[in-house]
Scaffold this motif. Structure first.
Motif, PDB file in Angstrom:
ATOM      1  N   ALA A   7      -2.536  18.487  47.511  1.00  0.00           N
ATOM      2  CA  ALA A   7      -2.717  17.936  46.170  1.00  0.00           C
ATOM      3  C   ALA A   7      -2.637  16.421  46.249  1.00  0.00           C
ATOM      4  CB  ALA A   7      -1.646  18.455  45.207  1.00  0.00           C
ATOM      5  N   SER A   8      -3.426  15.753  45.413  1.00  0.00           N
ATOM      6  CA  SER A   8      -3.334  14.305  45.266  1.00  0.00           C
ATOM      7  C   SER A   8      -3.150  13.990  43.788  1.00  0.00           C
ATOM      8  CB  SER A   8      -4.586  13.605  45.803  1.00  0.00           C
ATOM      9  OG  SER A   8      -4.614  13.631  47.216  1.00  0.00           O
ATOM     10  N   ILE A   9      -2.119  13.215  43.504  1.00  0.00           N
ATOM     11  CA  ILE A   9      -1.781  12.847  42.129  1.00  0.00           C
ATOM     12  C   ILE A   9      -2.145  11.384  41.902  1.00  0.00           C
ATOM     13  CG2 ILE A   9       0.128  12.506  40.503  1.00  0.00           C
ATOM     14  CD1 ILE A   9       1.554  14.842  41.845  1.00  0.00           C
ATOM     15  N   PHE A  10      -2.754  11.102  40.762  1.00  0.00           N
ATOM     16  CA  PHE A  10      -3.082   9.736  40.356  1.00  0.00           C
ATOM     17  C   PHE A  10      -2.333   9.443  39.063  1.00  0.00           C
ATOM     18  CE2 PHE A  10      -6.489  11.418  42.870  1.00  0.00           C
ATOM     19  CZ  PHE A  10      -6.831  10.383  43.727  1.00  0.00           C
ATOM     20  N   VAL A  11      -1.857   8.212  38.901  1.00  0.00           N
ATOM     21  CA  VAL A  11      -1.040   7.910  37.730  1.00  0.00           C
ATOM     22  C   VAL A  11      -1.867   7.701  36.468  1.00  0.00           C
ATOM     23  CG1 VAL A  11       0.906   7.000  39.048  1.00  0.00           C
ATOM     24  CG2 VAL A  11      -0.938   5.448  38.331  1.00  0.00           C
ATOM     25  N   SER A  12      -3.184   7.703  36.582  1.00  0.00           N
ATOM     26  CA  SER A  12      -4.037   7.670  35.396  1.00  0.00           C
ATOM     27  C   SER A  12      -5.369   8.316  35.743  1.00  0.00           C
ATOM     28  CB  SER A  12      -4.270   6.231  34.899  1.00  0.00           C
ATOM     29  OG  SER A  12      -5.047   5.487  35.834  1.00  0.00           O
ATOM     30  N   LYS A  13      -6.064   8.779  34.706  1.00  0.00           N
ATOM     31  CA  LYS A  13      -7.405   9.334  34.903  1.00  0.00           C
ATOM     32  C   LYS A  13      -8.347   8.255  35.415  1.00  0.00           C
ATOM     33  CE  LYS A  13     -10.578  12.524  34.618  1.00  0.00           C
ATOM     34  NZ  LYS A  13     -10.570  13.652  35.596  1.00  0.00           N
ATOM     35  N   ALA A  14      -8.178   7.042  34.923  1.00  0.00           N
ATOM     36  CA  ALA A  14      -9.026   5.937  35.377  1.00  0.00           C
ATOM     37  C   ALA A  14      -8.859   5.702  36.875  1.00  0.00           C
ATOM     38  CB  ALA A  14      -8.695   4.661  34.605  1.00  0.00           C
ATOM     39  N   LEU A  15      -7.635   5.818  37.385  1.00  0.00           N
ATOM     40  CA  LEU A  15      -7.405   5.619  38.817  1.00  0.00           C
ATOM     41  C   LEU A  15      -8.048   6.745  39.628  1.00  0.00           C
ATOM     42  CD1 LEU A  15      -5.899   3.582  40.673  1.00  0.00           C
ATOM     43  CD2 LEU A  15      -4.026   5.234  40.747  1.00  0.00           C
ATOM     44  N   GLN A  16      -7.956   7.970  39.125  1.00  0.00           N
ATOM     45  CA  GLN A  16      -8.627   9.080  39.806  1.00  0.00           C
ATOM     46  C   GLN A  16     -10.136   8.837  39.862  1.00  0.00           C
ATOM     47  OE1 GLN A  16      -7.854  13.131  38.378  1.00  0.00           O
ATOM     48  NE2 GLN A  16      -9.978  13.660  38.814  1.00  0.00           N
ATOM     49  N   GLU A  17     -10.717   8.413  38.753  1.00  0.00           N
ATOM     50  CA  GLU A  17     -12.165   8.170  38.723  1.00  0.00           C
ATOM     51  C   GLU A  17     -12.558   7.037  39.657  1.00  0.00           C
ATOM     52  OE1 GLU A  17     -12.781   7.557  34.573  1.00  0.00           O
ATOM     53  OE2 GLU A  17     -12.823   9.716  34.113  1.00  0.00           O
ATOM     54  N   ARG A  18     -11.698   6.037  39.783  1.00  0.00           N
ATOM     55  CA  ARG A  18     -11.971   4.946  40.719  1.00  0.00           C
ATOM     56  C   ARG A  18     -11.998   5.469  42.145  1.00  0.00           C
ATOM     57  NH1 ARG A  18     -14.479   0.577  42.563  1.00  0.00           N
ATOM     58  NH2 ARG A  18     -13.113  -0.923  43.613  1.00  0.00           N
ATOM     59  N   ALA A  19     -11.028   6.314  42.496  1.00  0.00           N
ATOM     60  CA  ALA A  19     -10.998   6.888  43.841  1.00  0.00           C
ATOM     61  C   ALA A  19     -12.235   7.756  44.088  1.00  0.00           C
ATOM     62  CB  ALA A  19      -9.730   7.708  44.033  1.00  0.00           C
ATOM     63  N   GLU A  20     -12.629   8.518  43.093  1.00  0.00           N
ATOM     64  CA  GLU A  20     -13.810   9.380  43.242  1.00  0.00           C
ATOM     65  C   GLU A  20     -15.074   8.553  43.440  1.00  0.00           C
ATOM     66  OE1 GLU A  20     -12.822  13.407  40.741  1.00  0.00           O
ATOM     67  OE2 GLU A  20     -13.101  11.575  39.586  1.00  0.00           O
ATOM     68  N   PRO A  27     -11.100   0.320  48.912  1.00  0.00           N
ATOM     69  CA  PRO A  27     -12.413  -0.224  49.289  1.00  0.00           C
ATOM     70  C   PRO A  27     -12.445  -0.788  50.710  1.00  0.00           C
ATOM     71  CG  PRO A  27     -11.817  -0.937  47.080  1.00  0.00           C
ATOM     72  CD  PRO A  27     -10.595  -0.295  47.665  1.00  0.00           C
ATOM     73  N   GLN A  28     -11.278  -1.211  51.239  1.00  0.00           N
ATOM     74  CA  GLN A  28     -11.223  -1.747  52.594  1.00  0.00           C
ATOM     75  C   GLN A  28     -11.221  -0.644  53.649  1.00  0.00           C
ATOM     76  OE1 GLN A  28      -7.866  -4.439  52.948  1.00  0.00           O
ATOM     77  NE2 GLN A  28      -8.178  -5.246  50.897  1.00  0.00           N
ATOM     78  N   GLN A  29     -10.651   0.511  53.310  1.00  0.00           N
ATOM     79  CA  GLN A  29     -10.550   1.615  54.271  1.00  0.00           C
ATOM     80  C   GLN A  29     -10.891   2.944  53.595  1.00  0.00           C
ATOM     81  OE1 GLN A  29      -6.510   0.999  56.129  1.00  0.00           O
ATOM     82  NE2 GLN A  29      -7.798   0.728  57.934  1.00  0.00           N
ATOM     83  N   PRO A  30     -12.119   3.087  53.136  1.00  0.00           N
ATOM     84  CA  PRO A  30     -12.475   4.309  52.393  1.00  0.00           C
ATOM     85  C   PRO A  30     -12.352   5.584  53.221  1.00  0.00           C
ATOM     86  CG  PRO A  30     -14.429   3.005  52.919  1.00  0.00           C
ATOM     87  CD  PRO A  30     -13.249   2.155  53.245  1.00  0.00           C
ATOM     88  N   GLU A  31     -12.637   5.500  54.536  1.00  0.00           N
ATOM     89  CA  GLU A  31     -12.566   6.710  55.354  1.00  0.00           C
ATOM     90  C   GLU A  31     -11.140   7.225  55.455  1.00  0.00           C
ATOM     91  OE1 GLU A  31     -13.836   3.831  56.421  1.00  0.00           O
ATOM     92  OE2 GLU A  31     -16.019   4.189  56.537  1.00  0.00           O
ATOM     93  N   LEU A  32     -10.162   6.316  55.677  1.00  0.00           N
ATOM     94  CA  LEU A  32      -8.771   6.716  55.794  1.00  0.00           C
ATOM     95  C   LEU A  32      -8.281   7.342  54.485  1.00  0.00           C
ATOM     96  CD1 LEU A  32      -6.120   6.660  57.474  1.00  0.00           C
ATOM     97  CD2 LEU A  32      -5.635   4.445  56.417  1.00  0.00           C
ATOM     98  N   PHE A  33      -8.598   6.714  53.363  1.00  0.00           N
ATOM     99  CA  PHE A  33      -8.172   7.238  52.068  1.00  0.00           C
ATOM    100  C   PHE A  33      -8.838   8.571  51.770  1.00  0.00           C
ATOM    101  CE2 PHE A  33      -6.400   3.119  51.496  1.00  0.00           C
ATOM    102  CZ  PHE A  33      -5.560   3.150  50.394  1.00  0.00           C
ATOM    103  N   THR A  34     -10.153   8.657  52.013  1.00  0.00           N
ATOM    104  CA  THR A  34     -10.875   9.890  51.715  1.00  0.00           C
ATOM    105  C   THR A  34     -10.328  11.057  52.518  1.00  0.00           C
ATOM    106  OG1 THR A  34     -12.883   8.675  51.132  1.00  0.00           O
ATOM    107  CG2 THR A  34     -13.141  10.993  51.700  1.00  0.00           C
ATOM    108  N   ALA A  35     -10.076  10.846  53.807  1.00  0.00           N
ATOM    109  CA  ALA A  35      -9.516  11.915  54.636  1.00  0.00           C
ATOM    110  C   ALA A  35      -8.129  12.313  54.145  1.00  0.00           C
ATOM    111  CB  ALA A  35      -9.457  11.473  56.096  1.00  0.00           C
ATOM    112  N   THR A  36      -7.317  11.322  53.778  1.00  0.00           N
ATOM    113  CA  THR A  36      -5.956  11.603  53.294  1.00  0.00           C
ATOM    114  C   THR A  36      -5.990  12.448  52.030  1.00  0.00           C
ATOM    115  OG1 THR A  36      -5.086   9.561  54.277  1.00  0.00           O
ATOM    116  CG2 THR A  36      -3.821  10.544  52.482  1.00  0.00           C
ATOM    117  N   ILE A  37      -6.883  12.106  51.100  1.00  0.00           N
ATOM    118  CA  ILE A  37      -6.979  12.851  49.838  1.00  0.00           C
ATOM    119  C   ILE A  37      -7.582  14.233  50.072  1.00  0.00           C
ATOM    120  CG2 ILE A  37      -8.080  12.887  47.560  1.00  0.00           C
ATOM    121  CD1 ILE A  37      -7.970   9.761  47.687  1.00  0.00           C
TER     122      ILE A  37
END
Length: 401
Positions: A185-198, A170-180
């Motif tokens: 491939a981007s792996i998330f350790v739970s479906k809930a974490l993937q949905e949070r990122a989305e 939430p502090q750096q959404p642009e950096l994270f979004t570009a990285t993903i």
């Protein structure tokens, strides 16, 4: 789980020249190694590396750090790496103003690019076929991998572990979004974490995967678990508000109101340690501090129930570790907790009267616990070896594409 692959977006600044993945090794980047001051920090990274080595993969692990005014900061490993795994402890000097940015979690693209260029000069570019970064904490390994991918001309992937998405994205959404978005491939350790990122960034749907953290069955198992266990409960985790440790006194008071002879062991350290010791004095509670995994497993086998009142989780491995020992868990319904508990327990939602509802769920579980054999059988699906096979499938898809 979505296993499709997509290339970089049309507006990406990445070069359109095809990647050359002529090397054989995996280049693994992380700043999450266990350190002397926190020997269990990022221990899941060590387990992943061990599973990687056991599969026959060759890898170089780059332990990302830095130095300010000649003082090294970052990891100081407390465990050796497995055979077949090389390690590079990378601690370049950075100006003090950049260190202040890092402490705030405010990392600029220019800082990341400079760091990646410095790292590239330390690497034998011909050795690697793939970059795998773990986490975006401190030195953001995923963002460094993105820049390094451009320099080495090989694909990269990133695994996100929890607080990097829940707290830092939430502090750096642009950096994270570009990285993903630009990752193979981007792996998330739970479906809930993937949905949070989305929910925080407009992400592609074809390169996102869910692979949780696992358990070590040589340590976490139910052999030697007593058939009859007194009403002894257990908390395992950091003693901070994020893990809900501040909720323990009220929860425990409510449980003890119905079971005055019950006892509680608290494993872990943190900023709330002294406050909790004072608040829970004389309540049948024992604080043992941070202990090594074998001692955690032994405590789980001796417990009737494990408490997990966290406010935030990525994938709470403690649930499956406890299940492997035959011990049920009551957990707050955050992050991947609901996925981890499966059909064996209900999670407790956040909101008003949380402590009262959590205590009631514990009391209900005490009255009707699940079978320890069923719990242990469920946990065995999540060994590190099994989860590495899923990770290796992603490696193969990336390097074959």
């Amino acid at each position: 789980m979505n296993n499709g692959m997509v290339g970089p977006p049309l507006n990406s600044s990445r070069s359109t020249e095809p990647h050359r993945a002529s090397g054989r090794e995996v280049l693994l980047l992380t700043s999450l190694f266990p350190v002397r001051s926190a020997p269990n920090r990022g221990v899941f990274i060590d387990h992943r590396i061990s599973a990687l080595a056991a599969s026959g993969e060759k890898a170089t692990v780059v332990d990302l750090g830095y130095s300010v005014l000649g003082v090294r900061r970052g990891s100081a490993r407390v465990r050796p790496l497995p055979l077949g795994i090389d390690v590079l402890r990378f601690t370049p000097g950075i100006p003090s103003w950049q260190w202040r940015h890092l402490r705030r979690g405010d990392v600029t693209a220019a800082m990341v690019a400079r760091y990646a260029r410095q790292l590239a000069r330390q690497l034998d570019r011909s050795r690697y076929r793939l970059i795998h970064a773990h986490g975006m904490f401190g030195i953001p390994a995923g963002a460094v991998a993105r820049e390094l991918s451009r320099i080495l001309r090989i694909p990269y992937m990133v695994t996100f572990h929890g607080s990097d998405v829940n707290v830092l994205m939430p502090q750096q959404p642009e950096l994270f979004t570009a990285t993903i978005t630009e990752s193979a491939a981007s792996i998330f350790v739970s479906k809930a974490l993937q949905e949070r990122a989305e929910s925080l960034g407009h992400l592609p749907t074809g390169n996102l995967h869910v692979i949780p953290n696992g358990i070590d069955p040589a340590i976490f198992h139910s052999k030697g678990r007593p058939e009859e266990i007194p009403l002894h409960l257990l908390y395992v985790g950091n003693l901070n508000p994020l893990k809900g440790a501040d909720r323990l006194p009220e929860i425990w008071e409510l449980i003890r109101a119905e079971h005055p002879a019950a006892s509680l062991t608290v494993l872990g350290g943190g900023p709330l340690h002294t406050r909790l010791q004072s608040a829970m004095k004389g309540t049948g509670t024992m604080f043992r501090g941070t202990v090594e995994p074998p001692a955690v497993a032994e405590a789980m086998r001796s417990a009737f129930l494990v408490l997990l009142p966290s406010r935030s989780e990525g994938w709470p491995t403690v649930i499956l570790e406890s299940y492997a020992c035959g011990t049920p868990v009551i957990a707050a319904d955050v992050g991947g907790s609901r996925e981890a508990v499966g059909m064996f327990a209900r999670t407790v939602s956040e909101g008003p009267s949380f402590e009262q509802r959590f205590a009631r769920a514990c009391l209900d579980m005490v009255a009707s616990p699940p079978s320890p054999t069923d719990l242990a059988r469920h946990a065995q699906q999540f060994t590190w070896a099994a989860l590495h096979r899923a990770e290796a499938d992603v490696y193969a898809r990336i390097t074959e594409d």
